[in-house]
Design an enzyme around this catalytic site. Structure first.
Site, short mmCIF file in Angstrom:
data_model
loop_
_atom_site.label_atom_id
_atom_site.label_comp_id
_atom_site.label_asym_id
_atom_site.label_seq_id
_atom_site.Cartn_x
_atom_site.Cartn_y
_atom_site.Cartn_z
N LYS A 114 -31.11 -79.89 -29.86
CA LYS A 114 -30.35 -80.05 -31.11
C LYS A 114 -29.00 -80.74 -30.84
CE LYS A 114 -27.86 -76.38 -32.58
NZ LYS A 114 -26.42 -76.63 -32.78
N ASN A 115 -28.28 -80.24 -29.83
CA ASN A 115 -26.92 -80.74 -29.62
C ASN A 115 -26.87 -82.11 -28.97
OD1 ASN A 115 -25.99 -78.50 -30.88
ND2 ASN A 115 -25.30 -77.44 -29.03
N CYS A 135 -15.88 -70.81 -38.42
CA CYS A 135 -17.24 -70.28 -38.54
C CYS A 135 -17.27 -68.94 -37.83
CB CYS A 135 -18.27 -71.26 -38.00
SG CYS A 135 -18.32 -71.34 -36.23
N ARG A 163 -12.36 -72.88 -34.46
CA ARG A 163 -12.93 -74.19 -34.14
C ARG A 163 -12.23 -75.38 -34.78
NH1 ARG A 163 -19.35 -73.75 -34.08
NH2 ARG A 163 -19.12 -75.49 -32.66
N ASP A 184 -23.19 -70.96 -25.02
CA ASP A 184 -24.39 -70.85 -25.87
C ASP A 184 -25.46 -69.97 -25.24
OD1 ASP A 184 -23.19 -72.42 -27.76
OD2 ASP A 184 -24.25 -74.27 -27.21
N ARG A 237 -31.62 -72.91 -37.66
CA ARG A 237 -30.77 -74.09 -37.47
C ARG A 237 -31.02 -74.71 -36.11
NH1 ARG A 237 -25.09 -72.74 -37.36
NH2 ARG A 237 -25.22 -74.82 -36.50
#
Ligand code: EPU
Length: 418
Positions: free
Chosen positions: A22-23, A116, A121, A305, A398
């Site tokens: 994803k990233n 978030c 952030r 993560d 997500r």
């Protein structure tokens, strides 16, 4: 809203294939704004965040077409320079369109991403970086506006702390600037290298990606090409930890062991057997998980993560483990949910967690607070006695493709309840 139900106790066994990252995919897709033509991405994961960035690009005027794990973006039709609040609020990574838009159109307006669940952030370093390339930045009514009359020019950028999306935004912006730019204290994640290689394939001149100093010689234009998204190192790590936590034996295919050295070392230190081949990892768990300490750091340090997933593993380890979250100030929300499952965790100074291993966890209703927290609750549910019901799984959707199906194939008793 969907929930995930897990009846714990099964050892995971078998093979699993890793999806595209994803990233890595998000900045790659944003980079297609720089190209006046069709860019095709392969190995694109099927995820909510990818649908969000596609919607954002379509709103800007791009023509997007999905195939089986492919996405083609034709940036020729982009005629809008404003990324609206309603699209940006769904995904912070939308800030990745700022650099490319101002590089191509000399003007961009992007809704300011809010805080978030994992922290405030801020995006200040993205903005000072763009200023160093000659953009004038203003923030008004919740929108960041970046302008440059004559186009961006090469400049010297220094980050106080390495920022992943900041480095990506600035690399994309500098790729079309006049002259040479240098980013110092750049982030070094594999996703940065993937983006730099993609931009170079398009015709950019970027050197040093993967080190702390990246040099970008601006070019006039970038050309349409085909780009493959690298495998997801965090999905890989999540399956590795799940295999170790359940005392299972899992082979993870289609991954890059070289991207996850920190995870492999820590998992071995906790007692798991880890064998690596070129694009494959086999993890064999043990009933005797040892406690280990972890400090999250920018790559090649231990990834933030993966912190929540390791915390789930440490809840059933023998002994005490100290987990130091040094990247985000509020990334322990999963600890409260793990407590509901019988874990023994105390938090001090906001970013230290002491995890005292317990004999076993118990299934319980729990709530996911963010993407990686949801993965830690799945791991906890897999090792717990009885039934765990995880709500707010939209966080998981997500960033993890078909996660319950992949776990089912490894023998887990897990299902999605619509
Ligand atoms: N920071 C600032 N100012 C900035 C930018 C960052 O103070 O202008 C701070 C952040 O608050 C944080 C630190 O710098 O304390 C590092 O944040 P970074 O900018 O590197 O994070 P990011 O680019 O917003 C990416 C990933 C995250 C991952 C972090 C850290 C993407 C799309 N997101 O976020 O992924 O946790 O790097 O590795 O690449 C996830 O996938 O679950 C996720 C949250």
């Amino acid at each position: 809203m969907d929930k995930i139900q897990i009846n714990g106790g099964q050892k995971l066994e078998g093979e699993v294939s890793i999806s595209g990252a994803k990233n890595a995919a998000l900045p790659l897709i944003a980079s297609s704004i720089l190209v006046n033509g069709k860019t095709t991405f392969t190995n694109v994961p099927n995820l909510m965040d990818i649908r969000s960035i596609r919607l954002l690009l379509e709103d800007l005027g791009a023509d997007c077409e999905n195939g089986d794990h492919t996405l083609t973006v034709d940036g020729a039709g982009i005629n809008k320079i404003e990324a609206e609040y309603d699209l940006v609020r769904k995904m912070r990574a939308s800030i990745l369109v700022l650099g490319p838009l101002v590089a191509r159109f000399r003007h961009a307006k992007v809704s300011m991403p809010g805080g978030c669940a994992i922290g405030a952030r801020p995006v200040n370093m993205h903005l000072t970086g763009l200023e160093a390339l000659g953009a004038t930045i203003s923030i008004e009514h919740g929108y960041i506006e970046a302008r440059t009359e004559e186009g961006l020019t090469g400049g010297e950028i220094y980050f106080d702390i390495p920022t992943v999306t900041g480095t990506e935004n600035l690399m994309m912006a500098a790729a079309l600037a006049k002259g040479t730019s240098v980013i110092r204290n750049a982030a070094r994640e594999p996703e940065i290298v993937c983006l730099a290689e993609a931009l170079n394939k398009m015709g950019a001149k970027i050197a040093g990606a993967g080190t702390a100093i990246i040099t970008i010689e601006g070019v006039e234009k970038l050309n349409p090409v085909e780009i493959r998204v690298i495998p997801d190192r965090i999905e890989t790590g999540t399956f590795m930890v799940a295999a170790a936590a359940t005392g299972g034996d899992v082979t993870i295919n289609g991954c890059v062991p070289d991207h996850i050295g920190g995870i492999i070392s820590k998992l071995k230190a906790s007692g798991a057997e880890v064998e690596t081949a070129e694009d494959r990892i086999r993890v064999k768990g043990t009933s005797d998980i040892r406690s280990i300490d972890i400090k999250t750091l920018p790559y090649p340090g231990f990834p933030t993560d993966m912190q929540a997933q390791f915390m789930a593993l440490m809840t059933v380890a023998k002994g005490n483990s100290v987990i130091h979250e040094s990247i985000f100030e509020n990334r322990f929300i999963h600890a409260n949910e793990l407590l509901r499952m019988g874990a023994d965790i105390s938090i001090s100074n906001g970013n230290y967690a002491m995890v005292r291993g317990v004999e076993r966890l118990q299934g319980a209703p729990v709530m996911a607070s963010d993407l990686r927290a949801s993965a830690s609750l799945v791991i906890a549910g897999l090792v717990a006695e009885g039934t765990t019901l995880i709500s707010r799984v939209y966080h998981m959707d997500r960033g993890y493709e078909a996660i319950e199906k992949k776990f089912q194939a490894l023998g887990a008793d897990i299902e999605r309840i619509k």
